[in-house]
Design an enzyme around this catalytic site. Structure first.
Site, PDB file in Angstrom:
ATOM      1  N   THR A  28      32.646  54.696  78.813  1.00  0.00           N
ATOM      2  CA  THR A  28      31.410  54.922  78.062  1.00  0.00           C
ATOM      3  C   THR A  28      30.283  53.968  78.451  1.00  0.00           C
ATOM      4  O   THR A  28      29.116  54.235  78.146  1.00  0.00           O
ATOM      5  CB  THR A  28      31.668  54.767  76.554  1.00  0.00           C
ATOM      6  N   CYS A  32      32.179  46.388  72.710  1.00  0.00           N
ATOM      7  CA  CYS A  32      32.424  46.389  71.274  1.00  0.00           C
ATOM      8  C   CYS A  32      33.069  45.079  70.840  1.00  0.00           C
ATOM      9  O   CYS A  32      33.577  44.311  71.654  1.00  0.00           O
ATOM     10  CB  CYS A  32      33.362  47.537  70.877  1.00  0.00           C
ATOM     11  N   CYS A  36      36.076  47.210  66.155  1.00  0.00           N
ATOM     12  CA  CYS A  36      35.246  48.416  66.152  1.00  0.00           C
ATOM     13  C   CYS A  36      36.031  49.606  65.590  1.00  0.00           C
ATOM     14  O   CYS A  36      37.176  49.859  65.992  1.00  0.00           O
ATOM     15  CB  CYS A  36      34.787  48.740  67.568  1.00  0.00           C
ATOM     16  N   ARG A  61      26.476  48.170  77.558  1.00  0.00           N
ATOM     17  CA  ARG A  61      25.493  48.180  76.481  1.00  0.00           C
ATOM     18  C   ARG A  61      26.193  47.931  75.146  1.00  0.00           C
ATOM     19  O   ARG A  61      27.362  48.273  74.976  1.00  0.00           O
ATOM     20  CB  ARG A  61      24.751  49.513  76.413  1.00  0.00           C
ATOM     21  N   CYS A  63      27.511  48.386  71.492  1.00  0.00           N
ATOM     22  CA  CYS A  63      27.909  49.526  70.665  1.00  0.00           C
ATOM     23  C   CYS A  63      26.996  49.627  69.444  1.00  0.00           C
ATOM     24  O   CYS A  63      26.755  48.630  68.758  1.00  0.00           O
ATOM     25  CB  CYS A  63      29.363  49.353  70.222  1.00  0.00           C
ATOM     26  N   CYS A  66      29.553  49.289  65.908  1.00  0.00           N
ATOM     27  CA  CYS A  66      30.125  48.024  65.409  1.00  0.00           C
ATOM     28  C   CYS A  66      29.198  46.832  65.574  1.00  0.00           C
ATOM     29  O   CYS A  66      29.490  45.753  65.075  1.00  0.00           O
ATOM     30  CB  CYS A  66      31.456  47.739  66.082  1.00  0.00           C
ATOM     31  N   ASP A 472      38.750   6.187  53.078  1.00  0.00           N
ATOM     32  CA  ASP A 472      38.086   6.783  51.923  1.00  0.00           C
ATOM     33  C   ASP A 472      39.019   6.768  50.713  1.00  0.00           C
ATOM     34  O   ASP A 472      40.155   7.257  50.770  1.00  0.00           O
ATOM     35  CB  ASP A 472      37.675   8.216  52.255  1.00  0.00           C
TER      36      ASP A 472
END
Length: 536
Positions: A28, A32, A36, A61, A63, A66, A472
């Site tokens: 695709t 993601c 996702c 690129r 998604c 998501c 402490d």
């Protein structure tokens, strides 16, 4: 992790690994987050990347379902003290946008070429690509949450020109700025709601957005600050409220919970930030609603980074619970209070001053001292914003101040001035990405600074998750109380506590000793995080 274990995380949609790695889907061309909700791609079609920038550099690129660019930052950068971890903290603070790669390399003590080689070899992307991915996320945030003109958004996100902004948005999101603005939605990764304004983007160069008149913060930018795993927001806000300094901080109470507010001194102007206690979202996708009012929107990236560091939102509560929860002493505390955070600082210099003021006094006394310091030397806001009236004093101002209004011993005043002088002249460097061990050594070389103060500054100002304060009193009391509650430290095979609170016994809590510290402070007193001794 191996590639097979990463794929198993993807198959199970395990949100614990969101931000830890990203997957690019060859079929695709998108990348993601591991959780996702889309159909799990075939193993042969998946390529793993350590950062969003590496996935973008490989041609994937983001998604749109998501929103992988909106996940919490990798907890690795809080833990690691090497040059890669330091560089990532500085890039998150906007150093590359303000000073370029040469400025980043100079701060780290490397040449630009060495830094490029190291980051690319380990993260799959160099400093320019990493900063570019961050700018793209900021741009999408502003496009989808405000009605600001797109020209202003381009420069607020850190781009040098509107043309560069347009090209980057198209490449990463496969959409124009106007397309992103029109496609806003309220699902995962969306960071707020606002009315849509006409898209004014163009390809001509323009000037950066100017500051609001007289330094007055602009209308607020709504944000959703994502985090992973459980979050003990009540304990976090208790910690902040107990230490809220009049004039620069306030906590408002309302029907839906508390709102923490504070002023910010930023590179281009002043700001006012507020964060809601009530968490939004659902399941593994949770966030805190926040608003930022900035005199100059170019400060947005740094302001968000400082809020995240203050609230410790990039922590990995799963890894922390796995280590501390298995400990016979701390296990019951971790079970009773999942998601405890180790609050950082919105301003490292401010935290160093507050640590000195908090030496050997109660939380309430330190708060009062700091309030008087702010009233006497802080810069007033152009106009009060609720109870917020000042910015915290600059180190340069305090280095030569008489400090008579504080009513402290002379030695403590001398220590405070020495610390501020060291901060002002660079002898002590407190900034995102600073070398933590070197900072601690520099602090210890100053008069009146002991291991407690240096360690406290390292934990909060530098966000170190692995600091322990054996001297402490609250830690000793907390550990003694826990040891007594479980019938002594010898139960279930635990090593004996030779010196309650001692560093030797804390070694088994590495690399999360700062979180162990907060659990012990909580156990020492009835209220969450209510250390009975020091605590600025």
């Amino acid at each position: 992790m191996t590639e097979e274990s990463r794929y198993e995380a993807v198959r199970s949609r395990d949100a614990r690994f969101d931000g830890v790695f990203f997957l690019g889907v060859m079929s695709t061309g998108i990348y993601c987050r591991p959780s996702c909700p889309a159909m799990t791609p075939k193993r042969d079609n998946v390529r793993f990347h350590p950062t969003a920038a590496a996935a973008q550099r490989a041609g994937f690129r983001a998604c749109r379902r998501c929103r992988p660019d909106a996940v919490p930052g990798s907890p690795e950068w809080d833990v690691r003290a090497d040059v890669v971890g330091r560089a990532m903290r500085m890039i998150a603070d906007g150093v590359v946008d303000r000073e370029g790669v040469s400025g980043l390399a100079l701060r780290l003590g490397y040449s630009a070429r060495q830094l490029q080689r190291q980051l690319t070899a380990e993260l799959g992307a160099g400093p320019v690509a990493l900063a570019r991915a961050q700018r793209a996320h900021t741009a999408r945030l502003l496009l989808q949450t405000t009605s600001l003109p797109v020209t202003d958004i381009a420069f607020a996100a850190g781009f040098a020109s509107v043309r560069q902004f347009n090209d980057t948005v198209r490449e990463i999101y496969a959409a124009t700025p106007s397309g992103l603005r029109a496609a806003r939605r309220g699902g995962i990764g969306s960071v707020g709601k606002a009315t849509v304004a006409p898209d004014t983007a163009n390809t001509a160069s323009a000037s950066p957005p100017s500051a609001a008149p007289a330094g007055t913060p602009c209308a607020g930018v709504p944000l959703r600050l994502a985090y992973r795993g459980p979050l003990d927001a009540a304990a976090l806000f208790d910690f902040l409220e107990r230490r809220a300094v009049p004039g620069i901080e306030e906590v408002r109470h309302g029907g839906s919970g508390r709102v923490y507010r504070r002023t910010l001194t930023l590179d281009y102007g002043v700001g006012v930030a507020e964060v809601d206690e009530h968490a939004g979202g659902g399941g593994d996708h949770r966030w805190l609603a926040a608003r930022l009012r900035l005199a100059d929107l170019r400060d947005l990236t740094a302001a968000v980074a400082r809020l995240r560091q203050l609230l410790d939102l990039d922590a990995d509560p799963y890894a922390i619970a796995e280590r501390l929860g298995a400990d016979p002493l701390l296990g019951p505390l971790v079970t009773a209070a999942p998601g405890i955070r180790s609050p950082g600082a919105a301003d490292p210099h401010e935290l160093a001053v507050r640590a000195v003021l908090g030496q050997q006094v109660s939380v309430a006394a330190a708060r009062g001292l700091t309030g008087r310091l702010v009233a006497g030397y802080g810069k007033p806001l152009p106009a009060p914003d609720g109870a917020l009236t000042h910015l915290f004093p600059r180190a340069e101002t305090l280095a030569g101040a008489p400090l008579e209004e504080l009513g402290m011993p002379r030695a403590r005043k001398d220590t405070l001035r020495a610390v501020c002088a060291a901060l002002a002249d660079g002898t002590v460097v407190l900034e995102p990405g600073a070398e933590r061990a070197e900072c601690e050594r520099s602090l210890l070389a100053l008069p009146g600074i002991g291991p407690w103060t240096a360690g406290y500054v390292r934990m909060r100002a530098l966000g170190d998750p692995d600091v322990f304060l054996p001297g402490d009193a609250g830690v000793r009391h907390g550990l003694a109380a826990v040891a007594g509650a479980v019938g002594g430290a010898a139960v279930r095979g635990a090593p004996p506590v030779r010196d309650p609170g001692g560093a030797t016994d804390a070694e088994r809590w590495r690399p999360w000793r700062s979180y162990a510290l907060h659990h012990l402070w909580r156990a020492a007193a009835p209220g969450p995080f209510a250390s009975a001794t020091r605590g600025s």
